[in-house]
Motif scaffolding. Sequence first.
Motif, PDB file in Angstrom:
ATOM      1  N   ALA A  61       0.843  -1.206   0.000  1.00 28.73           N
ATOM      2  CA  ALA A  61       0.000   0.000   0.000  1.00 28.73           C
ATOM      3  C   ALA A  61       0.872   1.248   0.000  1.00 28.73           C
ATOM      4  O   ALA A  61       0.611   2.231  -0.702  1.00 28.73           O
ATOM      5  CB  ALA A  61      -0.923  -0.008   1.221  1.00 28.73           C
ATOM      6  N   PHE A  62       1.966   1.212   0.785  1.00 28.48           N
ATOM      7  CA  PHE A  62       2.903   2.331   0.896  1.00 28.48           C
ATOM      8  C   PHE A  62       3.576   2.588  -0.456  1.00 28.48           C
ATOM      9  O   PHE A  62       3.676   3.739  -0.920  1.00 28.48           O
ATOM     10  CB  PHE A  62       3.942   1.980   1.971  1.00 28.48           C
ATOM     11  N   ALA A  63       3.982   1.516  -1.127  1.00 26.15           N
ATOM     12  CA  ALA A  63       4.658   1.644  -2.428  1.00 26.15           C
ATOM     13  C   ALA A  63       3.721   2.276  -3.463  1.00 26.15           C
ATOM     14  O   ALA A  63       4.123   3.162  -4.235  1.00 26.15           O
ATOM     15  CB  ALA A  63       5.130   0.271  -2.907  1.00 26.15           C
ATOM     16  N   THR A  64       2.464   1.835  -3.468  1.00 24.13           N
ATOM     17  CA  THR A  64       1.476   2.387  -4.414  1.00 24.13           C
ATOM     18  C   THR A  64       1.281   3.880  -4.163  1.00 24.13           C
ATOM     19  O   THR A  64       1.235   4.691  -5.087  1.00 24.13           O
ATOM     20  CB  THR A  64       0.123   1.653  -4.251  1.00 24.13           C
ATOM     21  N   TYR A  65       1.205   4.242  -2.890  1.00 23.16           N
ATOM     22  CA  TYR A  65       1.001   5.644  -2.514  1.00 23.16           C
ATOM     23  C   TYR A  65       2.185   6.505  -2.969  1.00 23.16           C
ATOM     24  O   TYR A  65       2.011   7.551  -3.593  1.00 23.16           O
ATOM     25  CB  TYR A  65       0.815   5.720  -0.989  1.00 23.16           C
ATOM     26  N   LEU A 248      -4.637   9.598  13.317  1.00 21.98           N
ATOM     27  CA  LEU A 248      -5.021   9.917  11.934  1.00 21.98           C
ATOM     28  C   LEU A 248      -6.189  10.904  11.979  1.00 21.98           C
ATOM     29  O   LEU A 248      -7.115  10.729  12.743  1.00 21.98           O
ATOM     30  CB  LEU A 248      -5.458   8.639  11.214  1.00 21.98           C
ATOM     31  N   ARG A 249      -6.099  11.953  11.148  1.00 18.35           N
ATOM     32  CA  ARG A 249      -7.153  12.974  11.163  1.00 18.35           C
ATOM     33  C   ARG A 249      -8.491  12.402  10.667  1.00 18.35           C
ATOM     34  O   ARG A 249      -8.545  11.688   9.667  1.00 18.35           O
ATOM     35  CB  ARG A 249      -6.761  14.158  10.277  1.00 18.35           C
ATOM     36  N   GLY A 250      -9.570  12.765  11.372  1.00 22.14           N
ATOM     37  CA  GLY A 250     -10.898  12.190  11.116  1.00 22.14           C
ATOM     38  C   GLY A 250     -11.403  12.365   9.696  1.00 22.14           C
ATOM     39  O   GLY A 250     -12.034  11.479   9.137  1.00 22.14           O
ATOM     40  N   GLN A 251     -11.114  13.550   9.081  1.00 24.29           N
ATOM     41  CA  GLN A 251     -11.692  13.777   7.745  1.00 24.29           C
ATOM     42  C   GLN A 251     -11.125  12.835   6.692  1.00 24.29           C
ATOM     43  O   GLN A 251     -11.726  12.624   5.648  1.00 24.29           O
ATOM     44  CB  GLN A 251     -11.548  15.243   7.286  1.00 24.29           C
ATOM     45  N   LYS A 252      -9.944  12.253   6.972  1.00 25.08           N
ATOM     46  CA  LYS A 252      -9.369  11.285   6.031  1.00 25.08           C
ATOM     47  C   LYS A 252     -10.306  10.080   5.865  1.00 25.08           C
ATOM     48  O   LYS A 252     -10.368   9.468   4.809  1.00 25.08           O
ATOM     49  CB  LYS A 252      -8.016  10.771   6.554  1.00 25.08           C
ATOM     50  N   LEU A 253     -11.028   9.750   6.934  1.00 29.67           N
ATOM     51  CA  LEU A 253     -11.860   8.539   6.915  1.00 29.67           C
ATOM     52  C   LEU A 253     -13.094   8.707   6.027  1.00 29.67           C
ATOM     53  O   LEU A 253     -13.724   7.733   5.652  1.00 29.67           O
ATOM     54  CB  LEU A 253     -12.271   8.171   8.342  1.00 29.67           C
ATOM     55  N   GLU A 254     -13.428   9.965   5.674  1.00 24.60           N
ATOM     56  CA  GLU A 254     -14.579  10.184   4.788  1.00 24.60           C
ATOM     57  C   GLU A 254     -14.310   9.618   3.393  1.00 24.60           C
ATOM     58  O   GLU A 254     -15.228   9.361   2.628  1.00 24.60           O
ATOM     59  CB  GLU A 254     -14.879  11.683   4.684  1.00 24.60           C
ATOM     60  N   ASN A 325      10.014   6.880  11.467  1.00 21.58           N
ATOM     61  CA  ASN A 325       8.959   7.539  10.687  1.00 21.58           C
ATOM     62  C   ASN A 325       7.677   6.740  10.847  1.00 21.58           C
ATOM     63  O   ASN A 325       7.686   5.620  11.360  1.00 21.58           O
ATOM     64  CB  ASN A 325       9.352   7.589   9.203  1.00 21.58           C
ATOM     65  N   VAL A 326       6.585   7.322  10.331  1.00 19.85           N
ATOM     66  CA  VAL A 326       5.301   6.644  10.501  1.00 19.85           C
ATOM     67  C   VAL A 326       4.403   6.895   9.282  1.00 19.85           C
ATOM     68  O   VAL A 326       4.512   7.927   8.634  1.00 19.85           O
ATOM     69  CB  VAL A 326       4.607   7.135  11.803  1.00 19.85           C
ATOM     70  N   TYR A 327       3.586   5.901   8.948  1.00 21.69           N
ATOM     71  CA  TYR A 327       2.491   6.134   7.992  1.00 21.69           C
ATOM     72  C   TYR A 327       1.296   5.310   8.430  1.00 21.69           C
ATOM     73  O   TYR A 327       1.410   4.417   9.271  1.00 21.69           O
ATOM     74  CB  TYR A 327       2.910   5.828   6.539  1.00 21.69           C
ATOM     75  N   TYR A 328       0.145   5.652   7.872  1.00 22.89           N
ATOM     76  CA  TYR A 328      -1.101   4.961   8.222  1.00 22.89           C
ATOM     77  C   TYR A 328      -1.672   4.286   6.984  1.00 22.89           C
ATOM     78  O   TYR A 328      -1.638   4.838   5.889  1.00 22.89           O
ATOM     79  CB  TYR A 328      -2.155   5.958   8.719  1.00 22.89           C
ATOM     80  N   VAL A 329      -2.223   3.084   7.180  1.00 20.13           N
ATOM     81  CA  VAL A 329      -2.980   2.400   6.123  1.00 20.13           C
ATOM     82  C   VAL A 329      -4.399   2.240   6.683  1.00 20.13           C
ATOM     83  O   VAL A 329      -4.568   1.768   7.806  1.00 20.13           O
ATOM     84  CB  VAL A 329      -2.383   1.011   5.811  1.00 20.13           C
ATOM     85  N   ASN A 337      -1.759   7.408   4.428  1.00 23.54           N
ATOM     86  CA  ASN A 337      -1.521   8.799   4.792  1.00 23.54           C
ATOM     87  C   ASN A 337      -0.121   8.875   5.404  1.00 23.54           C
ATOM     88  O   ASN A 337       0.186   8.165   6.361  1.00 23.54           O
ATOM     89  CB  ASN A 337      -2.579   9.264   5.799  1.00 23.54           C
ATOM     90  N   ALA A 338       0.723   9.713   4.794  1.00 24.50           N
ATOM     91  CA  ALA A 338       2.078   9.908   5.324  1.00 24.50           C
ATOM     92  C   ALA A 338       2.361  11.400   5.279  1.00 24.50           C
ATOM     93  O   ALA A 338       2.968  11.901   4.328  1.00 24.50           O
ATOM     94  CB  ALA A 338       3.084   9.124   4.479  1.00 24.50           C
ATOM     95  N   ASP A 339       1.880  12.121   6.280  1.00 27.90           N
ATOM     96  CA  ASP A 339       2.016  13.580   6.269  1.00 27.90           C
ATOM     97  C   ASP A 339       3.477  14.030   6.296  1.00 27.90           C
ATOM     98  O   ASP A 339       3.824  15.061   5.733  1.00 27.90           O
ATOM     99  CB  ASP A 339       1.291  14.186   7.475  1.00 27.90           C
TER     100      ASP A 339
END
Length: 350
Positions: A61-65, A248-254, A325-329, A337-339
């Motif tokens: 998923a990270f690679a695709t992003y 993770l910020r809530g609006q991302k989940l929309e 570092n950190v990212y979210y799937v 999401n990797a701000d």
Amino acid sequence: MHGPPANMFDTVPGYEGTVAGGGGGYLPPPMPSVPMPVPEQAPSPPDWHIPSISEDRARQAFATYVSSKCCYSSAPVREGVITNMESFNTYRYRLETFMESRSTEWSQEPYTGQPVDAGVQPTPGPWQIAAQPPAFFQECKQTIKVPYTSSVKNCHLCLGMGKTPCTTCAGAGNKVCRVCNGSGYRQSDDRCTHCNGRGRENCSSCSGSGSCQCDTCHGKRQLLVFINLNVKWSTEKDEFVAQDSSGLRGQKLEEVSGKELFKDAQNMVYPVRGFPDVSVAQASERFVRDHQVKYAQKSRMLQQRQTIELIAITKVNYMWKGKPNVYYVYGNEFKVNADYYPATCCCSVM
């Protein structure tokens, strides 16, 4: 165009508040003659166990992003080492209410011999007229001519003449000649041939007659006046996402869908009971009450549907060049999401 005068419309029992051009608001439905069906109790809760995603799935998923971003170097994907993966699951509750609203308005059209039926029989009430609803949760509108409200009136705009003064020449039938500007002569002292020296020419809009066909009655002199019933089917929707501690910020989940854990559709639903996350049960209680208060007065509620989705969030911690570092799937779509991506540069060599 001026609206028709109020005295043009007859008083129709049950339709006293109807005005021309709409604006009368939606009409409250009658109280149901039989009590509303009581919703069934919510089914017993399913097993809430959720499998977490694998490291391979997270890395993929990270690679695709990263490959979708033109100025992100892929080095952190290739060289980063995952040190820890944490699962944070959150829930989205959604309540939808499908309803029918009705409003009326006086309407008119040129009279060309249509049936005239005002007063022939008592007019059925606005909620007694049959309308064919669409499938549940499909938006739709329908306009129905209310029976026994059609009558013929003289056109209010042309006062039954079928013609109105021409606006181009103010009813004169002619205007200043555009060739000689009204003088009757050309520059060379010759008489103007365009207007034969009159200084005025026939108005082209009304062919010199000074009047035009009335726009409202199309020259028919009379109007058929009747009440239109406007029926509208619409869905009101409210949703609530439970707070989670992932960061993770809530609006991302929309942007994503989740795994459907629960679905309940009936005339009227009960609030969800016994759900592991108390805030979801509270939201359900609040939304079910709000929809009842807000919509039952002005419309007929035909169907309600409530769903609970589980949105899986995985927080992936990884090391790259000795720094954490950190990212979210998250979501069924495995969005990433990797701000704070550690290798962004417009000139980076991929």
